[in-house]
Design an enzyme around this catalytic site. Structure first.
Site, PDB file in Angstrom:
ATOM      1  N   LEU A  37       0.863  -1.182   0.000  1.00  0.00           N
ATOM      2  CA  LEU A  37       0.000   0.000   0.000  1.00  0.00           C
ATOM      3  C   LEU A  37       0.895   1.226   0.000  1.00  0.00           C
ATOM      4  CD1 LEU A  37      -2.960  -0.534   2.538  1.00  0.00           C
ATOM      5  CD2 LEU A  37      -3.080  -0.334   0.060  1.00  0.00           C
ATOM      6  N   ASP A  38       0.599   2.212  -0.849  1.00  0.00           N
ATOM      7  CA  ASP A  38       1.387   3.443  -0.888  1.00  0.00           C
ATOM      8  C   ASP A  38       1.347   4.144   0.468  1.00  0.00           C
ATOM      9  OD1 ASP A  38       2.000   3.047  -3.553  1.00  0.00           O
ATOM     10  OD2 ASP A  38       0.315   4.249  -4.282  1.00  0.00           O
TER      11      ASP A  38
END
Length: 307
Positions: A37-38
């Site tokens: 996940l960024d």
């Protein structure tokens, strides 16, 4: 200590940061996440601990659901709010709800998407973000993704202003870049755009409301209730069809014994359990011997089988 922890990933941390922090909190080295996940994205991040790290690959191919926000009026280098502004074009007309919904419809189904330059996709052995940070542009591979649902959550009938934002929910296949979807929406509407907010609300069967924070994990460690935070390996794999073997077969499974597909299971993966309802291995169909199954991932060793 083993199982899957459903972490509510906070903003500002990479998935690797989360793993590093959990290793410290739990004092366990065998920890891995099930999909990146960024840093700006929050929400569901399943983390595998102990023996559960062996099943991480079976939890990464799940459909994901996100709720986010698109902002029209300017684009950024990273396609999200963390990047530098690349292009600005004020929204000089009213955009109707119908226009937005039609744009979402055109992006629903099986579509092609080019990953952003600021991403971990590798080209010629280097990650795209390494090229981007060096100011280099390279040809990026187009990938095919599936958008199962794309819904406008904003209840307004018209959108107006120099920049406008609206919320959405999307359910998509593994490998989808939602920030790139935000850019594609802007292209459909005729304006530069970026993803201004995003939260992952589901990863397969794992839901946001079942996730816990770092603070809650630390509290459970201090209270001696840390085992309560884990989803068991057996439960995490419950979506797969199940076979039960006898004690003699169980002892041979670690050595790679093939199994007959007596139940004629057609699913790609099959979990194999012993009489004590403990998952021993994950099997797949043998490519050369029809009707036979071969081990893909063995979850126990001989010492564990004797316990």
């Amino acid at each position: 200590m083993e199982g899957v922890v459903l972490l509510h990933k906070p903003k500002g941390m990479t998935s690797h940061d989360c793993v590093f922090k959990l290793r410290k909190i739990l004092r366990e080295k065998r920890i891995g996440h099930t999909g990146t996940l960024d840093p700006d994205v929050t929400g569901v991040l399943p983390i595998c601990v102990g023996r559960a790290t062996k099943i991480a690959q079976f939890l990464t191919s799940e459909t994901k659901t996100y709720e986010g926000e698109v902002t029209l009026g300017f684009s950024t280098t990273t396609e999200d709010a963390s990047g530098e502004v690349v292009e600005t074009k004020h929204v000089d007309r009213v955009i109707t709800r119908k226009e937005v919904e039609e744009a979402l419809v055109t992006l629903t189904g099986t579509i092609e998407q080019m990953p952003p330059m600021f991403s971990a996709v590798k080209v010629n052995g280097k990650k795209l973000y390494e090229y981007a940070r060096a100011g280099q542009e390279v040809e990026r591979p187009v990938r095919t993704i599936t958008i199962h649902e794309f819904v406008l959550l904003d209840d307004r009938e018209v959108f107006e202003g120099e920049t406008i934002s609206f919320r959405f929910r999307v359910t998509c296949s593994k490998g989808t870049y939602v920030r790139t979807l935000a850019v594609m929406i802007g292209e459909k509407l005729g304006f530069p755009s970026h993803m201004s907010h995003l939260v992952r609300t589901a990863s397969g069967e794992f839901l946001l409301e079942d996730c816990i924070s770092f603070e809650e994990i630390e509290e459970n460690v201090q209270n001696g209730t840390v085992e309560s935070i884990f989803i068991s390996i057996d439960e995490a794999l419950s979506k797969f069809p199940k076979m039960v073997v006898d004690e003699k077969q169980a002892e041979k499974i670690k050595n790679g014994m093939f199994l007959k597909n007596e139940l004629q299971i057609t699913a790609p993966f099959i979990t194999v359990f012993d009489k004590n309802d403990r998952c021993l291995a994950i099997y797949e169909h043998h490519p050369k011997h029809p009707g036979m199954l071969k081990p893909m991932k063995v979850l126990v060793n001989n010492q564990e089988l004797k316990l």
